[in-house]
Design a protein around this motif. Structure first.
Motif, PDB file in Angstrom:
ATOM      1  N   PRO A 110      -8.786 -56.498  10.374  1.00 29.56           N
ATOM      2  CA  PRO A 110     -10.018 -56.568  10.223  1.00 29.56           C
ATOM      3  C   PRO A 110     -10.273 -57.270   8.903  1.00 29.56           C
ATOM      4  CG  PRO A 110      -9.202 -54.317   9.805  1.00 29.56           C
ATOM      5  CD  PRO A 110      -7.834 -55.191  10.169  1.00 29.56           C
ATOM      6  N   CYS A 139      -2.331 -58.986  21.948  1.00 35.54           N
ATOM      7  CA  CYS A 139      -2.170 -60.377  22.645  1.00 35.54           C
ATOM      8  C   CYS A 139      -1.405 -61.087  21.623  1.00 35.54           C
ATOM      9  CB  CYS A 139      -3.658 -60.725  22.544  1.00 35.54           C
ATOM     10  SG  CYS A 139      -4.420 -60.972  20.895  1.00 35.54           S
ATOM     11  N   ILE A 140      -1.143 -60.696  20.521  1.00 37.33           N
ATOM     12  CA  ILE A 140      -0.326 -61.672  19.399  1.00 37.33           C
ATOM     13  C   ILE A 140       1.148 -61.291  19.811  1.00 37.33           C
ATOM     14  CG2 ILE A 140       0.080 -62.343  17.235  1.00 37.33           C
ATOM     15  CD1 ILE A 140      -2.602 -61.657  16.338  1.00 37.33           C
ATOM     16  N   LEU A 195     -10.192 -55.202  20.201  1.00 36.39           N
ATOM     17  CA  LEU A 195     -10.966 -56.319  20.109  1.00 36.39           C
ATOM     18  C   LEU A 195     -10.553 -57.265  21.088  1.00 36.39           C
ATOM     19  CD1 LEU A 195     -12.268 -57.844  17.163  1.00 36.39           C
ATOM     20  CD2 LEU A 195     -10.265 -59.277  17.438  1.00 36.39           C
ATOM     21  N   SER A 201       0.663 -46.506  13.080  1.00 37.85           N
ATOM     22  CA  SER A 201       1.049 -46.696  11.437  1.00 37.85           C
ATOM     23  C   SER A 201      -0.278 -46.938  10.770  1.00 37.85           C
ATOM     24  CB  SER A 201       2.358 -47.154  11.562  1.00 37.85           C
ATOM     25  OG  SER A 201       2.354 -47.567  10.251  1.00 37.85           O
ATOM     26  N   ASP A 202      -0.365 -46.377   9.551  1.00 39.62           N
ATOM     27  CA  ASP A 202      -1.617 -47.069   8.826  1.00 39.62           C
ATOM     28  C   ASP A 202      -0.730 -48.326   8.163  1.00 39.62           C
ATOM     29  OD1 ASP A 202      -3.437 -47.786   6.877  1.00 39.62           O
ATOM     30  OD2 ASP A 202      -3.368 -45.775   6.024  1.00 39.62           O
ATOM     31  N   TRP A 203      -1.228 -49.470   8.630  1.00 43.19           N
ATOM     32  CA  TRP A 203      -0.380 -50.708   8.050  1.00 43.19           C
ATOM     33  C   TRP A 203       1.098 -50.359   8.254  1.00 43.19           C
ATOM     34  CZ3 TRP A 203      -3.391 -53.773   9.800  1.00 43.19           C
ATOM     35  CH2 TRP A 203      -4.753 -53.710   9.755  1.00 43.19           C
ATOM     36  N   ASP A 224      -0.482 -50.045  14.997  1.00 42.72           N
ATOM     37  CA  ASP A 224      -2.143 -49.882  14.985  1.00 42.72           C
ATOM     38  C   ASP A 224      -2.361 -48.428  14.527  1.00 42.72           C
ATOM     39  OD1 ASP A 224      -4.369 -51.953  16.413  1.00 42.72           O
ATOM     40  OD2 ASP A 224      -5.137 -50.079  15.628  1.00 42.72           O
ATOM     41  N   ILE A 225      -3.455 -48.439  13.802  1.00 40.39           N
ATOM     42  CA  ILE A 225      -3.939 -47.142  13.475  1.00 40.39           C
ATOM     43  C   ILE A 225      -4.592 -46.392  14.501  1.00 40.39           C
ATOM     44  CG2 ILE A 225      -6.293 -47.604  12.570  1.00 40.39           C
ATOM     45  CD1 ILE A 225      -5.358 -46.020   9.992  1.00 40.39           C
ATOM     46  N   GLY A 284      -1.582 -54.049  13.251  1.00 39.11           N
ATOM     47  CA  GLY A 284      -3.075 -54.361  13.778  1.00 39.11           C
ATOM     48  C   GLY A 284      -2.917 -54.786  15.237  1.00 39.11           C
ATOM     49  N   VAL A 285      -2.004 -54.459  16.162  1.00 36.65           N
ATOM     50  CA  VAL A 285      -1.725 -55.086  17.463  1.00 36.65           C
ATOM     51  C   VAL A 285      -2.951 -55.119  18.428  1.00 36.65           C
ATOM     52  CG1 VAL A 285      -0.837 -53.025  18.579  1.00 36.65           C
ATOM     53  CG2 VAL A 285       0.241 -55.293  18.979  1.00 36.65           C
ATOM     54  N   GLY A 286      -3.883 -54.106  18.306  1.00 34.45           N
ATOM     55  CA  GLY A 286      -5.031 -54.169  19.278  1.00 34.45           C
ATOM     56  C   GLY A 286      -4.662 -54.360  20.610  1.00 34.45           C
ATOM     57  N   ASN A 288      -3.582 -60.221  12.379  1.00 39.22           N
ATOM     58  CA  ASN A 288      -4.977 -60.357  12.701  1.00 39.22           C
ATOM     59  C   ASN A 288      -5.803 -59.133  12.233  1.00 39.22           C
ATOM     60  OD1 ASN A 288      -7.389 -61.410  13.037  1.00 39.22           O
ATOM     61  ND2 ASN A 288      -7.276 -61.499  15.318  1.00 39.22           N
ATOM     62  N   VAL A 295     -13.255 -50.252  13.426  1.00 41.42           N
ATOM     63  CA  VAL A 295     -12.133 -50.442  12.818  1.00 41.42           C
ATOM     64  C   VAL A 295     -11.610 -51.742  12.861  1.00 41.42           C
ATOM     65  CG1 VAL A 295     -10.763 -49.295  14.448  1.00 41.42           C
ATOM     66  CG2 VAL A 295     -10.078 -48.915  12.036  1.00 41.42           C
ATOM     67  N   ALA A 296     -11.522 -52.385  13.981  1.00 41.65           N
ATOM     68  CA  ALA A 296     -11.137 -53.831  14.333  1.00 41.65           C
ATOM     69  C   ALA A 296     -11.754 -54.783  13.584  1.00 41.65           C
ATOM     70  CB  ALA A 296     -10.998 -53.912  15.743  1.00 41.65           C
TER      71      ALA A 296
HETATM   72  C1  LIG Z   1      -8.970 -57.756  14.308  1.00 42.71           C
HETATM   73  S1  LIG Z   1      -8.217 -56.753  15.357  1.00 42.71           S
HETATM   74  C2  LIG Z   1      -6.771 -57.463  16.112  1.00 42.71           C
HETATM   75  C3  LIG Z   1      -6.280 -57.028  17.083  1.00 42.71           C
HETATM   76  C4  LIG Z   1      -5.408 -58.069  18.032  1.00 42.71           C
HETATM   77  N1  LIG Z   1      -4.074 -58.211  16.886  1.00 42.71           N
HETATM   78  C5  LIG Z   1      -5.872 -59.170  18.109  1.00 42.71           C
HETATM   79  O1  LIG Z   1      -5.417 -60.239  17.454  1.00 42.71           O
HETATM   80  O2  LIG Z   1      -6.771 -59.483  18.922  1.00 42.71           O
HETATM   81  C6  LIG Z   1      -7.475 -55.537  13.974  1.00 42.71           C
HETATM   82  C7  LIG Z   1      -6.697 -54.573  14.401  1.00 42.71           C
HETATM   83  O3  LIG Z   1      -6.124 -53.748  13.240  1.00 42.71           O
HETATM   84  C8  LIG Z   1      -6.106 -52.287  13.609  1.00 42.71           C
HETATM   85  N2  LIG Z   1      -6.300 -51.668  12.150  1.00 42.71           N
HETATM   86  C9  LIG Z   1      -7.391 -51.513  11.511  1.00 42.71           C
HETATM   87  N3  LIG Z   1      -7.054 -50.958  10.221  1.00 42.71           N
HETATM   88  C10 LIG Z   1      -5.688 -50.647  10.383  1.00 42.71           C
HETATM   89  C11 LIG Z   1      -4.785 -50.058   9.583  1.00 42.71           C
HETATM   90  N4  LIG Z   1      -5.108 -49.086   8.414  1.00 42.71           N
HETATM   91  N5  LIG Z   1      -3.303 -49.758   9.948  1.00 42.71           N
HETATM   92  C12 LIG Z   1      -2.963 -50.464  11.175  1.00 42.71           C
HETATM   93  N6  LIG Z   1      -3.929 -51.079  12.107  1.00 42.71           N
HETATM   94  C13 LIG Z   1      -5.175 -51.056  11.648  1.00 42.71           C
HETATM   95  C14 LIG Z   1      -7.256 -52.147  14.425  1.00 42.71           C
HETATM   96  O4  LIG Z   1      -7.229 -51.064  15.096  1.00 42.71           O
HETATM   97  C15 LIG Z   1      -7.415 -53.357  15.156  1.00 42.71           C
HETATM   98  O5  LIG Z   1      -6.541 -53.018  16.428  1.00 42.71           O
END
Ligand SMILES: C[S@@+](CC[C@H](N)C(=O)[O-])C[C@H]1O[C@@H](n2cnc3c(N)ncnc32)[C@H](O)[C@@H]1O
Length: 288
Positions: free
Chosen positions: A184, A121-122, A91, A166-168, A139-140, A116-118, A182, A205-206
């Motif tokens: 999705p 940035c956080i 993202l 990791s899935d959450w 992150d997944i 969900g580190v993407g 942060n 997925v984001a």
């Molecule tokens: C909205 S983005 C936020 C990215 C970053 N933290 C930011 O604020 O810009 C959500 C992130 O959650 C991750 N994500 C989605 N489903 C997930 C899951 N089941 N487990 C872990 N991370 C997941 C996505 O790959 C994405 O990187």
């Protein structure tokens, strides 16, 4: 062609292509092609543009005409005063997310978990702002984690940050005094209203967990208490209309001091809560 003429040409092309903020985008793209800061463009107005730089600028304009976000084209985005690499695998960090940073920094923390580190940035901003803290980002998406890893190295934070696929919370061990996310959160219905900059270029997925957009909050709030130290905080970014629904999920998770925080435009943007008294198992307490 001079810098001023190139800028005018680029802005014209983007306007014709229906790109909003055409002049601003053209300035960023020209600055990147020239290898200067955008604020230098006006000072360089009469300078000639070298052929290879003009070619680069034309390629940037062509990419933007296909709705590719500026941050992806130039490869980075400024977030809370630091530069983060951005690719189509993450993202594009949003200014609204700086509200979450402000809320998190209202109290000290030593161990932070970002779900969900993407791009990172956080997590990486929080670690840079709190020099005695360590943190874990999950992150997944392994592709997103690769970008976060690069940003971690660029910002010199590799000794204090850990990145885990990791899935959450599935592969997370230990306890934290701050959990941030942060996730999705766009509902399936709202996805149809997004601009092609987002839907065509940012990872699905984001953006959305599907359905009503609340599933990630349901999972995170269901498990967060098991990973928080007494007094530990959970802070999540939300969509503008999700404050009440997420507050109820925080209440169901027995979190106290629940606050809905607004962003600079006055929209609900962040929900925070705190874990109150907690009965600890001996094995858990040993980890504190
Ligand atoms: C909205 S983005 C936020 C990215 C970053 N933290 C930011 O604020 O810009 C959500 C992130 O959650 C991750 N994500 C989605 N489903 C997930 C899951 N089941 N487990 C872990 N991370 C997941 C996505 O790959 C994405 O990187």
């Amino acid at each position: 062609m001079t810098v001023a003429e190139a800028l005018q040409w680029g802005a014209g092309q983007l306007t014709e292509g229906g790109i909003p903020n055409a002049a601003g985008d053209a300035r960023w793209l020209l600055a990147d092609a020239l290898g200067v800061e955008p604020m230098r463009i006006t000072l360089m107005a009469a300078d000639p543009v070298a052929a290879e730089k003009l070619q680069q600028f034309q390629a940037h304009i062509a990419a933007r005409q296909q709705y590719q976000p500026v941050a992806q084209i130039i490869g980075h985005r400024m977030f809370y005063g630091r530069r983060f690499r951005v690719t189509p695998d993450v993202l594009d960090p949003r200014p609204d997310t700086e509200t979450l940073i402000e809320v998190a920094l209202q109290a000290a923390f030593r161990r932070v978990l970002d779900l969900g580190v993407g791009s990172g940035c956080i997590l990486l901003t929080l670690l840079a702002e709190q020099p005695d803290a360590t943190g874990t980002g999950t992150d997944i998406s392994d592709k997103a984690l690769a970008v976060a890893r690069q940003n971690m190295t660029d910002l010199g934070l590799s000794d204090r940050a850990r990145l885990v696929q990791s899935d959450w919370l599935t592969h997370i061990e230990g306890v934290f005094d701050l959990i941030v996310s942060n996730p999705p959160y766009i509902s399936t219905a709202e996805m149809a209203d997004l601009s092609p900059d987002v839907t065509d270029w940012e990872p699905h997925v984001a953006l959305t967990p599907g359905g009503d957009g609340l599933d990630a909050y349901r999972i995170i709030t269901r498990h967060a208490a098991d990973y928080l130290t007494p007094g530990g905080r959970l802070i999540v970014e939300i969509g503008a209309g999700q404050g009440d629904a997420v507050r109820i999920l925080f209440q169901n998770a027995k979190l106290d001091d629940i606050v809905i925080h607004s962003d600079l435009d006055g929209r609900d943007r962040v929900v925070s809560g705190k874990i109150g008294k907690k009965i600890w198992k001996t094995s858990e307490k040993a980890q504190l």
